[in-house]
Design an enzyme around this catalytic site. Structure first.
Site, PDB file in Angstrom:
ATOM      1  N   CYS A  80       0.941  -1.193  -0.220  1.00 46.53           N
ATOM      2  CA  CYS A  80       0.380   0.183   0.127  1.00 46.53           C
ATOM      3  C   CYS A  80       0.911   1.266  -0.156  1.00 46.53           C
ATOM      4  O   CYS A  80       1.689   1.508  -1.069  1.00 46.53           O
ATOM      5  CB  CYS A  80      -1.077  -0.097   1.229  1.00 46.53           C
ATOM      6  SG  CYS A  80      -2.991   0.388   0.989  1.00 46.53           S
ATOM      7  N   ARG A 109      -2.413   7.637  -6.173  1.00 46.82           N
ATOM      8  CA  ARG A 109      -3.490   7.710  -4.410  1.00 46.82           C
ATOM      9  C   ARG A 109      -4.431   7.165  -4.517  1.00 46.82           C
ATOM     10  O   ARG A 109      -5.335   7.973  -5.275  1.00 46.82           O
ATOM     11  CB  ARG A 109      -2.430   8.682  -3.855  1.00 46.82           C
ATOM     12  CG  ARG A 109      -0.770   7.975  -3.514  1.00 46.82           C
ATOM     13  CD  ARG A 109      -0.529   9.745  -2.913  1.00 46.82           C
ATOM     14  NE  ARG A 109      -0.715   9.724  -1.590  1.00 46.82           N
ATOM     15  CZ  ARG A 109      -0.976  10.746  -0.777  1.00 46.82           C
ATOM     16  NH1 ARG A 109      -1.578  12.336  -1.401  1.00 46.82           N
ATOM     17  NH2 ARG A 109      -1.213  11.010   0.402  1.00 46.82           N
ATOM     18  N   ARG A 136      -8.034   3.007   1.219  1.00 42.31           N
ATOM     19  CA  ARG A 136      -7.321   3.814   0.222  1.00 42.31           C
ATOM     20  C   ARG A 136      -6.434   3.384  -0.470  1.00 42.31           C
ATOM     21  O   ARG A 136      -5.327   4.471   0.067  1.00 42.31           O
ATOM     22  CB  ARG A 136      -6.732   5.061   1.950  1.00 42.31           C
ATOM     23  CG  ARG A 136      -8.200   5.510   2.410  1.00 42.31           C
ATOM     24  CD  ARG A 136      -7.224   7.261   3.149  1.00 42.31           C
ATOM     25  NE  ARG A 136      -6.519   6.125   4.634  1.00 42.31           N
ATOM     26  CZ  ARG A 136      -5.400   7.293   4.522  1.00 42.31           C
ATOM     27  NH1 ARG A 136      -5.068   8.087   4.037  1.00 42.31           N
ATOM     28  NH2 ARG A 136      -4.438   6.274   5.317  1.00 42.31           N
ATOM     29  N   HIS A 171      -3.002  -4.932   1.862  1.00 43.49           N
ATOM     30  CA  HIS A 171      -2.331  -5.015   2.809  1.00 43.49           C
ATOM     31  C   HIS A 171      -2.750  -6.752   2.942  1.00 43.49           C
ATOM     32  O   HIS A 171      -3.526  -6.637   4.117  1.00 43.49           O
ATOM     33  CB  HIS A 171      -3.233  -4.695   3.938  1.00 43.49           C
ATOM     34  CG  HIS A 171      -3.226  -2.645   4.522  1.00 43.49           C
ATOM     35  ND1 HIS A 171      -2.146  -2.142   4.913  1.00 43.49           N
ATOM     36  CD2 HIS A 171      -4.010  -1.711   3.885  1.00 43.49           C
ATOM     37  CE1 HIS A 171      -2.089  -1.128   4.628  1.00 43.49           C
ATOM     38  NE2 HIS A 171      -3.363  -0.662   4.046  1.00 43.49           N
ATOM     39  N   GLU A 173      -0.783  -8.069   4.837  1.00 40.81           N
ATOM     40  CA  GLU A 173      -0.586  -8.098   6.540  1.00 40.81           C
ATOM     41  C   GLU A 173      -2.105  -7.769   7.556  1.00 40.81           C
ATOM     42  O   GLU A 173      -1.975  -8.532   8.998  1.00 40.81           O
ATOM     43  CB  GLU A 173       0.492  -7.177   7.210  1.00 40.81           C
ATOM     44  CG  GLU A 173       0.144  -5.928   7.608  1.00 40.81           C
ATOM     45  CD  GLU A 173      -0.516  -4.435   6.682  1.00 40.81           C
ATOM     46  OE1 GLU A 173       0.136  -5.222   5.163  1.00 40.81           O
ATOM     47  OE2 GLU A 173      -1.087  -3.756   6.417  1.00 40.81           O
TER      48      GLU A 173
HETATM   49  N1  GLN Z   1      -3.524   6.205   0.595  1.00 40.91           N
HETATM   50  C1  GLN Z   1      -2.173   6.150   1.616  1.00 40.91           C
HETATM   51  C2  GLN Z   1      -1.659   6.674   1.265  1.00 40.91           C
HETATM   52  O1  GLN Z   1      -1.139   8.108  -0.386  1.00 40.91           O
HETATM   53  C3  GLN Z   1      -1.603   4.796   1.683  1.00 40.91           C
HETATM   54  C4  GLN Z   1      -2.746   3.439   2.068  1.00 40.91           C
HETATM   55  C5  GLN Z   1      -2.396   2.690   2.641  1.00 40.91           C
HETATM   56  O2  GLN Z   1      -1.532   2.786   2.881  1.00 40.91           O
HETATM   57  N2  GLN Z   1      -2.994   2.116   3.478  1.00 40.91           N
HETATM   58  O3  GLN Z   1      -0.042   6.554   1.248  1.00 40.91           O
END
Ligand code: GLN
Length: 194
Positions: A80, A109, A136, A171, A173
């Site tokens: 992420c 992003r 996100r 994710h 993890e």
């Molecule tokens: N949107 C986050 C960023 O720009 C990433 C989100 C996440 O790691 N869960 O860093």
């Protein structure tokens, strides 16, 4: 063989990654300064907030040393925000946001929506179905020819690799399933003589 897996611990979901590494019988090492990079067999860059991590990498003077260990071939797994940090190009990043240019992908992003739009879905991966937790999440908008796609969601790449770098937009993890960490260690990590 027990390996020493660093987890960048400046911000974000580093504790869950460390727990996955420990569950697999390896040694997690929280990385907060340059000395912590010594003797690692691999490094994980967790999810969190990539623009904050970028600032903290600069203020802790870790950006250049990490760029060097990536160039030296240390196996890296970014998830992420960690994937955003490893990318070649960030779309919709903060103005001062830096990336390592360690894997030839362009990422946007928050492209799957804001926090309220976070979701969980099956990801079709090289190791079989995997429960993808997307928070996100960044979207991989372009992959270079040296990049291998190892996992997709809805036909889009969400797990990719190039040379010593593995990156996921979700994710692993937080999935309650350590198979992707195990895959990373088995496929990317060769234990150095110590
Ligand atoms: N949107 C986050 C960023 O720009 C990433 C989100 C996440 O790691 N869960 O860093």
């Amino acid at each position: 063989m027990i390996t020493q897996i660093g987890v960048l611990a400046l911000q974000g979901a580093f504790a869950s990654h460390a727990a996955c590494i420990a569950e697999l019988g390896h040694s997690p090492v929280e990385v907060r300064n340059t000395a912590d990079l010594n003797n690692l067999d691999a490094l994980i860059m967790p999810g969190g907030e990539s623009s904050t991590m970028s600032q903290l990498l600069a203020s802790s003077v870790l950006f250049e040393p990490i760029k060097d260990v990536i160039a030296d071939g240390l196996p890296i797994f970014g998830t992420c925000a960690g994937m955003i940090l490893l990318s070649h190009e960030i779309v919709d990043g903060k103005l001062d946001q830096c990336c390592f240019d360690a894997i030839d992908i362009t990422v946007r992003r928050n492209a799957f929506g804001r926090q309220v739009d976070s979701f969980e879905a099956n990801v079709d991966t090289v190791i079989g179905d995997f429960h993808g937790v997307f928070i996100r999440a960044p979207r991989i908008e372009a992959v270079g020819e040296k990049v291998q796609v190892l996992g997709t969601y809805g036909g889009e790449p969400v797990l990719v690799c190039q040379a010593n770098v593995l990156a996921a937009s979700f994710h692993p993890e937080l999935a309650g399933d350590v198979r992707l960490h195990e895959y990373f260690i088995n496929s990317f990590v060769t234990t150095k003589e110590k």
